[in-house]
Design a protein around this motif. Structure first.
Motif, PDB file in Angstrom:
ATOM      1  N   UNK A 102       3.702 -16.806  -6.375  1.00  0.00           N
ATOM      2  CA  UNK A 102       3.491 -15.365  -6.573  1.00  0.00           C
ATOM      3  C   UNK A 102       2.212 -14.851  -5.924  1.00  0.00           C
ATOM      4  N   UNK A 103       1.350 -15.759  -5.469  1.00  0.00           N
ATOM      5  CA  UNK A 103       0.081 -15.363  -4.858  1.00  0.00           C
ATOM      6  C   UNK A 103       0.131 -15.352  -3.332  1.00  0.00           C
TER       7      UNK A 103
ATOM      8  N   UNK B 148       3.048  -8.545  -3.643  1.00  0.00           N
ATOM      9  CA  UNK B 148       3.989  -9.631  -3.395  1.00  0.00           C
ATOM     10  C   UNK B 148       5.081  -9.220  -2.428  1.00  0.00           C
ATOM     11  N   UNK B 149       5.587  -7.971  -2.526  1.00  0.00           N
ATOM     12  CA  UNK B 149       6.689  -7.571  -1.644  1.00  0.00           C
ATOM     13  C   UNK B 149       6.272  -7.479  -0.180  1.00  0.00           C
ATOM     14  N   UNK B 150       4.951  -7.554   0.070  1.00  0.00           N
ATOM     15  CA  UNK B 150       4.500  -7.596   1.467  1.00  0.00           C
ATOM     16  C   UNK B 150       4.985  -8.869   2.151  1.00  0.00           C
ATOM     17  N   UNK B 151       5.265  -9.906   1.348  1.00  0.00           N
ATOM     18  CA  UNK B 151       5.716 -11.173   1.910  1.00  0.00           C
ATOM     19  C   UNK B 151       6.976 -11.004   2.749  1.00  0.00           C
TER      20      UNK B 151
ATOM     21  N   UNK C  16       4.763  -3.300   7.074  1.00  0.00           N
ATOM     22  CA  UNK C  16       4.133  -2.814   5.857  1.00  0.00           C
ATOM     23  C   UNK C  16       2.692  -3.302   5.768  1.00  0.00           C
ATOM     24  N   UNK C  17       1.909  -2.653   4.943  1.00  0.00           N
ATOM     25  CA  UNK C  17       0.506  -2.998   4.758  1.00  0.00           C
ATOM     26  C   UNK C  17       0.356  -3.968   3.592  1.00  0.00           C
ATOM     27  N   UNK C  18      -0.498  -4.950   3.757  1.00  0.00           N
ATOM     28  CA  UNK C  18      -0.756  -5.911   2.701  1.00  0.00           C
ATOM     29  C   UNK C  18      -1.697  -6.998   3.166  1.00  0.00           C
TER      30      UNK C  18
END
Length: 399
Positions: A152-153, A158-161, A168-170
């Motif tokens: 989860x890390x 998390x949805x940036x994965x 997307x930005x993350x």
């Protein structure tokens, strides 16, 4: 940025190349083989041995179901382009592959750990677990917890994965490929430790060297799992160095399915000894005894028993014999010397038929006092057979 992976394919690369079909075929074949071995295990336990299933059996069934989930992820990933070069895919396909990867890592971790727990439960039922066995339990549990804590890390959020393929930005917090590599090495170390657990017990048995080698080889078949884990680490190392993610990751996926399948097969092999004996007797006319058969055309091989081992202690074999057409092993009795001096002798025997000779059934023999007579009385009490020998000492002969 992840979107940069799609730019500038290497010159001369065949973008139509795919290994999806071959990877899926290998995964399906090995899953089918592992399912067959689990079925043979079930047949042996319920039909041949007529025993109730144990914890190790149920865990192995669960491991097979989880490995089917591994293969399902491989096939689903291939549907979206896993096994093809990344330059032939688009952002949507890579996003779907990444989502499947995230779920796949959880399923893979559970499958390999459940299979390891099943093998350790089998060892516990046969030998009992030493400190090394419990260390393997702790290491496997730690491996499972680490996966669930770190996954989860991966990114924040998390949805940036999986949305990174859309720009997307993350923030990437964990290098996915390097994490796979580190956790894969821990997994391999755990496999090696589990492999040593039964060997240390076998070496303590009072058996001739050839028997120890034969028994050890049965358990050493688990080394194929170590080889599969090792090659999986190699595929992860390739993933670390490449930008062709969809191509390299397909190898990681398929070997993450091959490894549990081999683990299931290796974990079932030690339980199939009764089935092997029955096949050798009925198909090849082999007799599981150290003595030759008098029947014409029959062959005999020596299938020496594995020493009876309780879950809390080991009993030492002192002698082997054949009673009533079945092979039995005499077990040491600490009170034999005292009883012989009193003219009363008791021996304990057990048949060598069950898986790894774990279950002990006893046959008692008593030496009393009557000259020249001997009789055998079968008795089904407590699942054993009482063989009574009657002797009478001749005082003249004694002098």
């Amino acid at each position: 940025m992840a979107v940069d992976y799609f730019a500038d394919p290497p010159p001369g690369l065949d973008l139509n190349e795919s290994r999806t079909a071959s990877n899926n075929a290998v995964g399906i074949l090995l899953l089918a083989l592992s399912a067959i071995f689990v079925g043979l295990r079930l047949l042996t336990r319920l039909r041949l041995k007529r025993e109730r299933l144990g914890l190790d059996d149920y865990l192995m069934f669960l491991g097979l179901a989880l490995n089917a989930g591994n293969l399902a992820c491989c096939i689903a990933g291939g549907f979206f382009g896993l096994g093809k070069h990344i330059w032939s895919l688009d952002a949507y396909q890579m996003r779907q592959i990444t989502i499947i990867t995230f779920a796949y890592v959880f399923i893979y971790a559970w499958s390999v750990c459940i299979i390891k727990f099943s093998i350790l439960a089998l060892y516990h039922r046969i030998f009992g677990l030493s400190w090394m066995g419990w260390f393997c339990v702790a290491l496997t549990t730690g491996y499972l917890i680490t996966n669930h804590a770190v996954l989860p890390l991966y990114t924040k959020p998390l949805n940036y994965y999986w949305n990174q393929w859309y720009g997307a930005e993350g923030v990437v917090q964990v290098d996915e490929a390097k994490f796979y590599l580190g956790i894969g090495i821990i997994n391999l170390f755990g496999d090696i430790c589990i492999l040593t657990v039964p060997i240390t017990n076998v070496l303590q048995l009072r058996l001739v060297r050839t028997q120890k080698i034969a028994i050890s080889l049965i358990f050493m078949l688990g080394s194929f799992v170590c080889l599969a884990s090792m090659y999986r680490i190699i595929t992860i190392a390739r993933l670390v160095k490449t930008t062709d993610v969809s191509w390299a990751k397909s190898d990681v996926f398929i070997w993450s399915s091959v490894e549990p399948s081999i683990g299931i097969i290796s974990g079932c092999l030690p339980t199939l000894r009764p089935l092997m004996l029955q096949i050798m007797q009925s198909w090849f006319n082999f007799i599981p005894s150290g003595r030759s058969s008098s029947g014409k055309g029959s062959r005999s091989i020596s299938l020496k028993p594995i020493e009876t081992i309780g879950q809390k202690r080991m009993r030492k074999i002192s002698e082997q014999d054949t009673l009533g057409g079945s092979q039995f092993t005499e077990l040491n009795n600490d009170g034999d010397a005292d009883e012989e001096r009193r003219g009363h002798h008791s021996r304990t025997w057990r048949p060598d038929e069950d898986e790894m000779c774990r279950t002990t059934t006893t046959v008692h023999a008593r030496n009393d006092s009557r000259t020249g007579t001997e009789r055998s009385t079968p008795d089904a009490r407590d699942g054993g057979i009482n063989v009574t020998k009657m002797f009478e000492w001749d005082e003249a002969m004694r002098k």
